[in-house]
Write a protein that holds these residues in place. Structure first.
Motif, PDB file in Angstrom:
ATOM      1  N   ALA A 250      -3.369  -2.951  -4.228  1.00  0.00           N
ATOM      2  CA  ALA A 250      -4.288  -2.367  -3.378  1.00  0.00           C
ATOM      3  C   ALA A 250      -5.113  -1.337  -4.144  1.00  0.00           C
ATOM      4  O   ALA A 250      -6.339  -0.775  -3.651  1.00  0.00           O
ATOM      5  CB  ALA A 250      -3.274  -1.337  -2.520  1.00  0.00           C
TER       6      ALA A 250
ATOM      7  N   GLY B 293       9.640   1.049  -2.181  1.00  0.00           N
ATOM      8  CA  GLY B 293       9.164   0.556  -3.657  1.00  0.00           C
ATOM      9  C   GLY B 293       8.263  -0.902  -3.339  1.00  0.00           C
ATOM     10  O   GLY B 293       8.208  -1.433  -2.414  1.00  0.00           O
TER      11      GLY B 293
ATOM     12  N   VAL C 249       0.988  -1.289   0.052  1.00  0.00           N
ATOM     13  CA  VAL C 249       0.129   0.121  -0.077  1.00  0.00           C
ATOM     14  C   VAL C 249       1.012   1.131  -0.048  1.00  0.00           C
ATOM     15  O   VAL C 249       1.799   1.452   0.794  1.00  0.00           O
ATOM     16  CB  VAL C 249      -0.866   0.049   1.088  1.00  0.00           C
ATOM     17  CG1 VAL C 249      -1.613   1.348   1.274  1.00  0.00           C
ATOM     18  CG2 VAL C 249      -1.719  -1.095   1.341  1.00  0.00           C
TER      19      VAL C 249
HETATM   20  N1  UDP Z   1       3.244   0.392  -4.470  1.00  0.00           N
HETATM   21  C1  UDP Z   1       3.915   0.595  -3.405  1.00  0.00           C
HETATM   22  N2  UDP Z   1       5.209   1.137  -3.341  1.00  0.00           N
HETATM   23  C2  UDP Z   1       5.310   2.200  -4.344  1.00  0.00           C
HETATM   24  C3  UDP Z   1       4.624   2.113  -5.479  1.00  0.00           C
HETATM   25  C4  UDP Z   1       3.524   1.426  -5.366  1.00  0.00           C
HETATM   26  O1  UDP Z   1       3.782   0.004  -2.263  1.00  0.00           O
HETATM   27  O2  UDP Z   1       6.380   2.661  -4.236  1.00  0.00           O
HETATM   28  C5  UDP Z   1       1.915  -0.178  -4.350  1.00  0.00           C
HETATM   29  C6  UDP Z   1       0.760   0.553  -4.666  1.00  0.00           C
HETATM   30  O3  UDP Z   1       0.093   1.024  -3.602  1.00  0.00           O
HETATM   31  C7  UDP Z   1      -0.181  -0.552  -5.683  1.00  0.00           C
HETATM   32  C8  UDP Z   1       0.854  -1.480  -5.979  1.00  0.00           C
HETATM   33  O4  UDP Z   1       1.910  -1.187  -5.392  1.00  0.00           O
HETATM   34  O5  UDP Z   1      -0.855  -1.405  -4.573  1.00  0.00           O
HETATM   35  C9  UDP Z   1       0.857  -1.176  -7.631  1.00  0.00           C
HETATM   36  O6  UDP Z   1       0.983   0.244  -7.675  1.00  0.00           O
HETATM   37  P1  UDP Z   1       0.511   1.140  -8.910  1.00  0.00           P
HETATM   38  O7  UDP Z   1      -0.981   0.760  -8.981  1.00  0.00           O
HETATM   39  O8  UDP Z   1       0.980   2.385  -8.884  1.00  0.00           O
HETATM   40  O9  UDP Z   1       1.300   0.457 -10.321  1.00  0.00           O
HETATM   41  P2  UDP Z   1       0.511  -0.005 -11.600  1.00  0.00           P
HETATM   42  O10 UDP Z   1      -0.679  -0.713 -11.600  1.00  0.00           O
HETATM   43  O11 UDP Z   1       0.450   1.385 -12.180  1.00  0.00           O
HETATM   44  O12 UDP Z   1       1.786  -0.687 -12.332  1.00  0.00           O
END
Ligand code: UDP
Ligand code: MG
Length: 320
Positions: free
Chosen positions: A102, A80, A17
């Motif tokens: 999340a 990250g 999260v």
């Molecule tokens: N997240 C995290 N740390 C970070 C970036 C993202 O814990 O530095 C979590 C974010 O809350 C989400 C998941 O990783 O639950 C995926 O992130 P995001 O939806 O931004 O990525 P995408 O779906 O665009 O690949």
């Protein structure tokens, strides 16, 4: 002896999260009923990756509401997504571990289908997004990356981006004991899996907030993915270097012969410049590529912790 970790749950669901205050209420409203309906002994492990919004407050409340099945790991700052998942793995006590985002892009309703596959004896269930809801440039970029990765690494994944996946705890433990600094969990898991499979799942648009991935972060992730699983770029480079060196050696011999038999020659100097500039470009690229690997070594030898935990909210079970 270090605390022998217990695997006294059947299922752990790990959710990283980071600034997801808008998604969390909807997520918990949907995921708890799904997991309750499984009739399994499960736990939900939320890992807060240093959110600056009200996510932590919400997670605390959520822990109060369902302390029996909820654990919350709070990281000290933003390490990250993958580091957050690793922290979740370290605290997960399930025989099976499911990860998901999340932001509700991965519908929690798909979890039972993943578990069904696990029940069939697979130890890693990957996912393919049926109808991917992302911007076109991200789709194009990941198609290209997939192709490159498939060629030069042993990792076969149809869709590397989707985090909704299930692992057996032997795999998550192996991942956790791998001391790599920057790692890409689904790829590592694939290497450790003995019986992997993939299913297709729904994918939704991000309902709230923005993607935490900028173009730069995506590029980094993909560089890491290639450099941590393959040295083929380096090998290709030396191969290319060898060919170029032989060609230029021939050119030098040719020019020397010209000089001896036909006298000095000035024409064609710009062609020569062109060739030299091209070679300089190749050399710079090579240095950059070397730098990628050296950077990895550099980060590895520092041996900094991959994440720091500031608190863990969990019920102290007298039984365990
Ligand atoms: N997240 C995290 N740390 C970070 C970036 C993202 O814990 O530095 C979590 C974010 O809350 C989400 C998941 O990783 O639950 C995926 O992130 P995001 O939806 O931004 O990525 P995408 O779906 O665009 O690949
Ligand atoms: Mg997302």
């Amino acid at each position: 002896m270090a605390d022998p970790k217990k695997f006294d749950k059947q299922l752990s669901v790990v959710i990283p999260v980071y600034n997801e205050e808008e998604s969390l209420p909807a997520l918990s409203a949907r995921i708890y009923p799904v997991l309750d309906a499984l009739g399994m002994d499960y736990e939900l492990v939320f890992v807060d990756d240093g959110s600056g919004d009200r996510s932590v407050a919400f997670l605390r409340e959520q822990f109060q509401r369902r302390p029996d099945v909820t654990r919350v790991v709070l990281l000290q700052s933003n390490f990250g997504q993958h580091a957050a998942i690793l922290a979740g793995f370290a605290h997960a006590r399930g025989q099976w571990v499911v990860t998901l985002d999340a932001d509700l892009q991965n519908p929690p309703e798909e979890i039972p289908r993943l578990l069904e596959k696990m029940g069939e004896g697979y130890d890693y269930v990957g996912t393919i997004r049926r109808k991917r809801q992302d911007s076109w440039w991200r789709m194009a970029a990941s198609r290209l990356m997939n192709r490159i990765r498939e060629r030069i690494t042993r990792v076969r994944m149809t869709d590397q981006g989707c985090m909704l996946r299930a692992y057996s705890h032997t795999i998550t433990d192996a991942i956790n004991s791998t001391a790599e600094v920057t790692t890409f969990i689904p790829a590592l898991a694939y290497l450790y899996a003995s019986k992997p499979t993939e299913i297709s799942v729904e994918h939704e648009e991000r309902a709230h907030g923005k993607s935490k991935y900028s173009l730069y972060k995506l590029l980094r992730l993909n560089f890491d993915l290639v450099t941590s699983f393959s040295v083929v770029p380096l090998e290709l480079f030396s191969f290319f270097g060898l060919i170029l060196a032989s060609l230029s050696a021939m050119l030098v011999i040719y020019l020397a012969i010209q000089r001896i038999f036909f006298g000095p020659q000035v024409q064609g100097i710009f062609t020569l410049f062109g060739i030299v500039f091209f070679l300089i470009g190749v050399i710079l690229f090579g240095i950059g590529l070397l730098g990628e690997y050296i950077g990895r070594i550099y980060r590895q030898v520092q041996q900094r912790p991959r994440y720091l935990i500031s608190a863990v909210l969990e019920r102290n079970d007298p039984a365990t």
